[in-house]
Design a protein around this motif. Structure first.
Motif, PDB file in Angstrom:
ATOM      1  N   ALA A  87      18.542  -0.073  -6.506  1.00 35.10           N
ATOM      2  CA  ALA A  87      18.262  -1.414  -7.033  1.00 35.10           C
ATOM      3  C   ALA A  87      16.926  -1.344  -7.765  1.00 35.10           C
ATOM      4  N   GLU A  88      16.492  -2.502  -8.238  1.00 35.09           N
ATOM      5  CA  GLU A  88      15.160  -2.609  -8.818  1.00 35.09           C
ATOM      6  C   GLU A  88      14.279  -3.377  -7.849  1.00 35.09           C
ATOM      7  N   TYR A  89      13.048  -2.900  -7.688  1.00 36.06           N
ATOM      8  CA  TYR A  89      12.125  -3.463  -6.708  1.00 36.06           C
ATOM      9  C   TYR A  89      10.891  -4.008  -7.415  1.00 36.06           C
ATOM     10  N   PHE A  90      10.537  -5.225  -7.034  1.00 38.70           N
ATOM     11  CA  PHE A  90       9.396  -5.892  -7.650  1.00 38.70           C
ATOM     12  C   PHE A  90       8.361  -6.255  -6.588  1.00 38.70           C
ATOM     13  N   CYS A  91       7.110  -5.938  -6.892  1.00 38.88           N
ATOM     14  CA  CYS A  91       5.984  -6.371  -6.098  1.00 38.88           C
ATOM     15  C   CYS A  91       5.376  -7.599  -6.786  1.00 38.88           C
ATOM     16  N   ALA A  92       4.879  -8.543  -5.995  1.00 43.64           N
ATOM     17  CA  ALA A  92       4.302  -9.756  -6.568  1.00 43.64           C
ATOM     18  C   ALA A  92       3.092 -10.192  -5.756  1.00 43.64           C
ATOM     19  N   VAL A  93       2.145 -10.830  -6.435  1.00 39.87           N
ATOM     20  CA  VAL A  93       0.950 -11.359  -5.770  1.00 39.87           C
ATOM     21  C   VAL A  93       0.792 -12.829  -6.109  1.00 39.87           C
ATOM     22  N   GLY A  94       0.427 -13.608  -5.130  1.00 34.20           N
ATOM     23  CA  GLY A  94       0.153 -15.024  -5.318  1.00 34.20           C
ATOM     24  C   GLY A  94      -0.973 -15.418  -4.386  1.00 34.20           C
ATOM     25  N   GLY A  95      -1.212 -16.704  -4.277  1.00 33.71           N
ATOM     26  CA  GLY A  95      -2.257 -17.161  -3.377  1.00 33.71           C
ATOM     27  C   GLY A  95      -2.697 -18.563  -3.724  1.00 33.71           C
ATOM     28  N   ARG A  96      -3.722 -19.028  -3.043  1.00 34.46           N
ATOM     29  CA  ARG A  96      -4.143 -20.426  -3.174  1.00 34.46           C
ATOM     30  C   ARG A  96      -4.659 -20.748  -4.564  1.00 34.46           C
ATOM     31  N   THR A  97      -5.225 -19.791  -5.248  1.00 31.44           N
ATOM     32  CA  THR A  97      -5.744 -20.085  -6.587  1.00 31.44           C
ATOM     33  C   THR A  97      -4.637 -20.112  -7.625  1.00 31.44           C
ATOM     34  N   ASN A  98      -3.423 -19.732  -7.220  1.00 31.40           N
ATOM     35  CA  ASN A  98      -2.303 -19.691  -8.165  1.00 31.40           C
ATOM     36  C   ASN A  98      -1.426 -20.926  -8.111  1.00 31.40           C
ATOM     37  N   ALA A  99      -1.666 -21.798  -7.143  1.00 32.59           N
ATOM     38  CA  ALA A  99      -0.904 -23.038  -7.036  1.00 32.59           C
ATOM     39  C   ALA A  99       0.601 -22.794  -7.006  1.00 32.59           C
ATOM     40  N   GLY A 100       1.032 -21.843  -6.235  1.00 34.10           N
ATOM     41  CA  GLY A 100       2.460 -21.627  -6.054  1.00 34.10           C
ATOM     42  C   GLY A 100       3.063 -20.584  -6.959  1.00 34.10           C
ATOM     43  N   LYS A 101       2.342 -20.171  -7.983  1.00 37.77           N
ATOM     44  CA  LYS A 101       2.891 -19.149  -8.884  1.00 37.77           C
ATOM     45  C   LYS A 101       2.606 -17.758  -8.338  1.00 37.77           C
ATOM     46  N   SER A 102       3.448 -16.803  -8.722  1.00 37.65           N
ATOM     47  CA  SER A 102       3.216 -15.402  -8.399  1.00 37.65           C
ATOM     48  C   SER A 102       3.200 -14.596  -9.684  1.00 37.65           C
ATOM     49  N   THR A 103       2.425 -13.527  -9.667  1.00 44.01           N
ATOM     50  CA  THR A 103       2.448 -12.560 -10.766  1.00 44.01           C
ATOM     51  C   THR A 103       3.251 -11.360 -10.290  1.00 44.01           C
ATOM     52  N   PHE A 104       4.219 -10.958 -11.108  1.00 44.46           N
ATOM     53  CA  PHE A 104       5.118  -9.864 -10.747  1.00 44.46           C
ATOM     54  C   PHE A 104       4.734  -8.586 -11.475  1.00 44.46           C
ATOM     55  N   GLY A 105       4.965  -7.450 -10.787  1.00 41.35           N
ATOM     56  CA  GLY A 105       4.887  -6.165 -11.455  1.00 41.35           C
ATOM     57  C   GLY A 105       6.099  -5.965 -12.342  1.00 41.35           C
ATOM     58  N   ASP A 106       6.089  -4.875 -13.107  1.00 40.96           N
ATOM     59  CA  ASP A 106       7.182  -4.602 -14.034  1.00 40.96           C
ATOM     60  C   ASP A 106       8.415  -4.019 -13.360  1.00 40.96           C
ATOM     61  N   GLY A 107       8.299  -3.708 -12.077  1.00 42.47           N
ATOM     62  CA  GLY A 107       9.456  -3.224 -11.337  1.00 42.47           C
ATOM     63  C   GLY A 107       9.571  -1.713 -11.288  1.00 42.47           C
ATOM     64  N   THR A 108      10.214  -1.235 -10.208  1.00 38.64           N
ATOM     65  CA  THR A 108      10.554   0.181 -10.054  1.00 38.64           C
ATOM     66  C   THR A 108      12.048   0.268  -9.789  1.00 38.64           C
ATOM     67  N   THR A 109      12.733   1.066 -10.595  1.00 40.17           N
ATOM     68  CA  THR A 109      14.165   1.254 -10.404  1.00 40.17           C
ATOM     69  C   THR A 109      14.396   2.449  -9.488  1.00 40.17           C
ATOM     70  N   LEU A 110      15.141   2.215  -8.424  1.00 41.67           N
ATOM     71  CA  LEU A 110      15.441   3.268  -7.454  1.00 41.67           C
ATOM     72  C   LEU A 110      16.868   3.758  -7.647  1.00 41.67           C
ATOM     73  N   THR A 111      17.006   5.054  -7.850  1.00 37.31           N
ATOM     74  CA  THR A 111      18.312   5.711  -7.875  1.00 37.31           C
ATOM     75  C   THR A 111      18.437   6.546  -6.624  1.00 37.31           C
ATOM     76  N   VAL A 112      19.602   6.485  -5.973  1.00 40.54           N
ATOM     77  CA  VAL A 112      19.839   7.255  -4.752  1.00 40.54           C
ATOM     78  C   VAL A 112      20.903   8.300  -5.039  1.00 40.54           C
ATOM     79  N   LYS A 113      20.551   9.572  -4.847  1.00 45.41           N
ATOM     80  CA  LYS A 113      21.505  10.666  -5.038  1.00 45.41           C
ATOM     81  C   LYS A 113      22.286  10.899  -3.766  1.00 45.41           C
ATOM     82  N   PRO A 114      23.589  11.188  -3.907  1.00 45.25           N
ATOM     83  CA  PRO A 114      24.388  11.434  -2.694  1.00 45.25           C
ATOM     84  C   PRO A 114      23.986  12.743  -2.024  1.00 45.25           C
TER      85      PRO A 114
END
Lengths: 114, 111
Positions: A87-114
């Protein structure tokens, strides 16, 4: 201004191997940190979050993450990856100074080999 | 469980058309968001609403407007669609500073 960096655009691991996805953040106050997962063609779903307290947090699907304030990091780990974790995984940061908004990273795509 | 629904999964429109994307949440969340997602660019915030009739521009509001007449519904409007607005659009809602709950997304193609 806050920001999130996910240094790895794409990671490939073998099924059963361990996984670590990196996340570094910049935030001027106490951060609220999140990891989300997005399966193909779907919206994002929360894996885990950190607001305060124990710096090692457990999430769904066997994932955990550790908050390290000194390194401004919140890396996601899983001891044994399953094919369904691809899947694709996103990290995000928010907090009291953001008033409910979060800033997201660009994502990391994970591939799983059998 | 929180449910966020979006009116369409796939949408194809012509350049210059007015486009409405609808989002509904069922958990009485005060915050609602519209993002667009493009390969390699992550999620970019278009607009944010923190209450009925209250809105705030995000990072990329140009070419978009929003409407929130009821707490549960947040609409994204493309006044005159252009090809560079072809993208995946994601709606989300949240309570306070907590987790955002996302809809399944609308993949919009503008021809």
């Amino acid at each position: 201004a806050q920001s999130v960096t996910q240094p790895d655009i794409h990671i490939t691991v073998s099924e059963g191997a361990s996984l670590e996805l990196r996340c570094n953040y910049s935030y001027g106050a106490t951060p609220y940190l999140f990891w989300y997962v997005q399966s193909p063609g779907q919206g994002l779903q929360l894996l885990l979050k950190y607001f305060s307290g124990d710096t090692l947090v457990q999430g769904i699907k066997g994932f955990e993450a550790e908050f390290k304030r000194s390194q401004s990091s919140f890396n996601l780990r899983k001891p044994s990856v399953h094919w369904s974790d691809a899947a694709e995984y996103f990290c995000a940061v928010g907090g009291r100074t953001n008033a409910g908004k979060s800033t997201f990273g660009d994502g990391t795509t994970l591939t799983v080999k059998p | 469980d929180v449910k966020v629904t979006q009116s369409s999964r796939y949408l194809v429109k012509r350049t210059g058309e007015k486009v409405f994307l609808e989002c509904v949440q069922d958990m009485d969340h005060e915050n609602m968001f519209w993002y667009r997602q493009d390969p390699g660019l992550g999620l970019r915030l278009i607009y944010f609403s923190y209450d009925v009739k209250m809105k705030e521009k995000g990072d990329i509001p140009e070419g978009y407007s929003v409407s929130r007449e009821k707490k549960e519904r947040f609409s994204l409007i493309l006044e005159s669609a252009s090809t560079n607005q072809t993208s995946m659009y994601l709606c989300a809602s949240s309570l306070g500073l907590d987790t955002q709950y996302f809809g399944p997304g609308t993949r919009l193609t503008v021809l």
